[in-house]
Enzyme design. Structure first.
Site, short mmCIF file in Angstrom:
data_model
loop_
_atom_site.label_atom_id
_atom_site.label_comp_id
_atom_site.label_asym_id
_atom_site.label_seq_id
_atom_site.Cartn_x
_atom_site.Cartn_y
_atom_site.Cartn_z
N ASN A 95 0.83 -1.21 0.00
CA ASN A 95 0.00 0.00 0.00
C ASN A 95 0.86 1.26 0.00
OD1 ASN A 95 -2.06 -1.79 0.16
ND2 ASN A 95 -2.46 -1.49 2.34
N ASP A 97 -0.46 4.09 1.01
CA ASP A 97 -0.99 4.98 2.05
C ASP A 97 -0.10 4.93 3.29
OD1 ASP A 97 -1.92 2.95 4.04
OD2 ASP A 97 -3.35 2.36 2.49
N HIS A 112 5.88 -0.64 -2.64
CA HIS A 112 5.35 0.05 -3.83
C HIS A 112 5.38 1.57 -3.66
CE1 HIS A 112 3.06 -3.78 -5.36
NE2 HIS A 112 4.36 -3.83 -5.54
N CYS A 120 11.88 13.42 -7.74
CA CYS A 120 12.24 14.16 -8.94
C CYS A 120 12.90 13.21 -9.94
CB CYS A 120 13.19 15.30 -8.58
SG CYS A 120 13.76 16.20 -10.03
N CYS A 139 11.12 21.20 -8.90
CA CYS A 139 11.72 20.37 -7.84
C CYS A 139 12.37 21.30 -6.82
CB CYS A 139 12.74 19.42 -8.43
SG CYS A 139 13.72 18.58 -7.16
N SER A 181 -4.56 -9.78 -3.16
CA SER A 181 -5.16 -10.75 -4.08
C SER A 181 -4.15 -11.76 -4.63
CB SER A 181 -5.83 -10.01 -5.24
OG SER A 181 -4.86 -9.25 -5.94
N ALA A 223 -10.90 -7.51 7.31
CA ALA A 223 -9.64 -7.36 8.05
C ALA A 223 -9.85 -6.73 9.43
CB ALA A 223 -8.66 -6.50 7.23
#
Ligand code: OAD
Length: 237
Positions: A95, A97, A112, A120, A139, A181, A223
């Site tokens: 995730n 988040d 990920h 940048c 940047c 999954s 969950a």
């Protein structure tokens, strides 16, 4: 009680916090509505940066309004309990988040990437980023405009922290996958690596994952219910 636990989380752990999943058996996931090849690849960003940035702007805004749920809090408790007993939790998430961190998890491997950071393309600097991101932004490190992108891993790019993850897998004495999954590699292959080391494997998911046959144990359900119950059991063992 197992001493070193490896937990892999996916979008399902944040689903009850209101962040959508990518794929499900009802065809309601994000990738059923949007084409990932047009939104989550370096080629898409090179071709049409505005569309890609707008997609991640929307997801960032959703994230800023979301809160961790009982599953995130339970995993933070698990980390603390293992630490007190001289063990450790390797919490690896697909995730982007920050809900594990906001629930109190201290060490999270974001394989990920992280939505609340920008990177940048010109100078590789990574920094916290909570606002919308546009091609007009320069940047803050090198001053180049048009090179900032979300610090997330796109299809065709190498996930982050794989060395660290490999070491944690080899050290683990229990493996659990939560709300994923089992469709995206290399994460979907971690369970096979754990099995090859003789480590017991447990799946906690709403629906059986694509790689469900590689798990010794399966707990189906939301969950927010299954994870706190599993953590209590593991900590009490
Ligand atoms: P998926 O969307 O592929 O899978 C979500 C899983 O969570 C499914 O198995 C659902 O059954 C389960 N689920 C849904 N709601 C749940 C709930 N309340 N409690 C428990 N489980 C629930 O998400 P991931 O496996 O994380 O990568 O996807 C892997 C990667 O594919 C993502 O990191 C992303 C995506 O493309 C990139 O963008 C590179």
């Amino acid at each position: 009680m197992p001493k070193n636990i490896f937990v892999l989380t996916g979008a399902g752990v944040s689903a009850e916090s209101g962040l959508g999943t990518f794929r499900d058996k009802r065809g309601e996931g994000v990738w059923a509505k949007f084409d990932p090849m047009k939104l989550a690849t370096p080629e898409a960003f090179a071709r049409d940066p505005e569309t890609v940035l707008a997609f991640y702007d929307l997801r960032r805004r959703n994230l800023l309004g979301a809160e961790p749920n009982a599953a995130h809090f339970a995993l933070a408790r698990l980390e603390a309990a293992l630490g007190q007993r001289g063990g450790s939790l390797a919490l690896v998430t697909q995730n982007i988040d920050d809900l594990h961190e906001r629930a109190g998890s201290r060490r999270v491997i974001h394989m990920h990437g992280e939505l609340l950071k920008a990177r940048c393309n010109a100078c590789a600097a990574v920094r916290p980023w909570r606002d919308d991101l546009t091609v007009a932004h320069a940047c803050p490190e090198c001053g180049r405009a048009g090179a900032l992108r979300p610090h997330v891993v796109w299809f065709g790019e190498t996930p982050l922290g794989l060395d660290l993850i490999g070491r944690a897998l080899r050290k683990a004495d229990l493996f659990a996958a939560i709300g994923t999954s089992g469709a995206v590699y290399p994460a979907a292959g971690f369970v096979a690596e754990a099995r090859a080391c003789g480590v017991p494997t447990c799946e906690l998911n709403l629906e059986a994952a694509d790689n469900a046959d590689l798990f010794d144990e399966q707990r189906l359900g939301a969950a927010s219910e299954t994870v706190p119950a599993w953590v209590e059991e593991v900590v009490g063992r």
